[in-house]
Design a protein around this motif. Structure first.
Motif, PDB file in Angstrom:
ATOM      1  N   LYS A  55      20.201 -47.133 -10.320  1.00  0.00           N
ATOM      2  CA  LYS A  55      19.301 -47.213  -9.168  1.00  0.00           C
ATOM      3  C   LYS A  55      20.136 -47.150  -7.906  1.00  0.00           C
ATOM      4  O   LYS A  55      21.281 -47.592  -7.876  1.00  0.00           O
ATOM      5  N   GLY A  56      19.534 -46.588  -6.877  1.00  0.00           N
ATOM      6  CA  GLY A  56      20.278 -46.434  -5.644  1.00  0.00           C
ATOM      7  C   GLY A  56      19.425 -46.678  -4.428  1.00  0.00           C
ATOM      8  O   GLY A  56      18.190 -46.694  -4.488  1.00  0.00           O
TER       9      GLY A  56
ATOM     10  N   ALA B  80      24.568 -47.971  -4.887  1.00  0.00           N
ATOM     11  CA  ALA B  80      23.956 -47.740  -6.194  1.00  0.00           C
ATOM     12  C   ALA B  80      24.493 -48.738  -7.200  1.00  0.00           C
ATOM     13  O   ALA B  80      25.588 -49.285  -7.036  1.00  0.00           O
TER      14      ALA B  80
ATOM     15  N   VAL C 266      25.662 -43.707 -12.311  1.00  0.00           N
ATOM     16  CA  VAL C 266      25.447 -43.586 -10.868  1.00  0.00           C
ATOM     17  C   VAL C 266      25.783 -42.174 -10.388  1.00  0.00           C
ATOM     18  O   VAL C 266      26.745 -41.562 -10.837  1.00  0.00           O
TER      19      VAL C 266
ATOM     20  N   TYR D 238      25.498 -39.792  -6.425  1.00  0.00           N
ATOM     21  CA  TYR D 238      25.504 -40.051  -4.998  1.00  0.00           C
ATOM     22  C   TYR D 238      24.633 -39.105  -4.191  1.00  0.00           C
ATOM     23  O   TYR D 238      24.529 -39.241  -2.977  1.00  0.00           O
TER      24      TYR D 238
ATOM     25  N   TYR E 214      18.354 -38.134  -8.352  1.00  0.00           N
ATOM     26  CA  TYR E 214      17.489 -39.262  -8.651  1.00  0.00           C
ATOM     27  C   TYR E 214      16.077 -38.748  -8.864  1.00  0.00           C
ATOM     28  O   TYR E 214      15.550 -37.983  -8.060  1.00  0.00           O
TER      29      TYR E 214
END
Length: 121
Positions: free
Chosen positions: A32-33, A48, A101, A103, A108
């Motif tokens: 999750k971020g 994140a 993760v 970036y 996402y």
């Protein structure tokens, strides 16, 4: 499925805690971020947390912001301290469908509505 909350107006140097609650499905084990977008600027990565709890931060917030997860409530938090006017933005939470993760926003899959953070000088 994701709902961010906790934004508001705060003076420079102050703190806020953002929450991102998941509903409809569990995101346990998924990365999750938090991202943010200021007027006239591109959306940018903020922080994140991986499915195993590893955290990553943008250089601009490292040491001031902390991301954490409460797996019992399916909620992710972003504690923001020592806020600066340049932190002013709409903050979005997002989730991937893997534990790793990334970036970039397009990596996402799930996004919540943003919450506005305004830091006054």
């Amino acid at each position: 499925q994701l709902q961010a909350s906790g934004g508001g107006l705060v003076q420079a140097g102050g703190s806020l805690r953002l929450s991102c609650a998941a509903s409809g499905r569990t995101f346990r084990g998924f990365a999750k971020g938090w991202f943010r977008q200021s007027p006239g600027k591109e959306r940018e990565f903020v922080a994140a947390i991986s499915g195993t709890g590893r955290t990553d931060y943008a250089d601009s917030v490292n040491g001031r912001f902390t991301i954490s997860g409460d797996y019992a409530t399916n909620t992710v938090y972003l504690q923001m301290n020592s806020l600066k006017p340049e932190d002013t933005a709409v903050y979005f939470c997002a989730a991937r469908d893997t534990s790793i993760v990334r970036y970039l926003g397009h990596e996402y899959r799930y996004w919540g509505r943003g919450t506005l953070v305004t830091v006054s000088s």
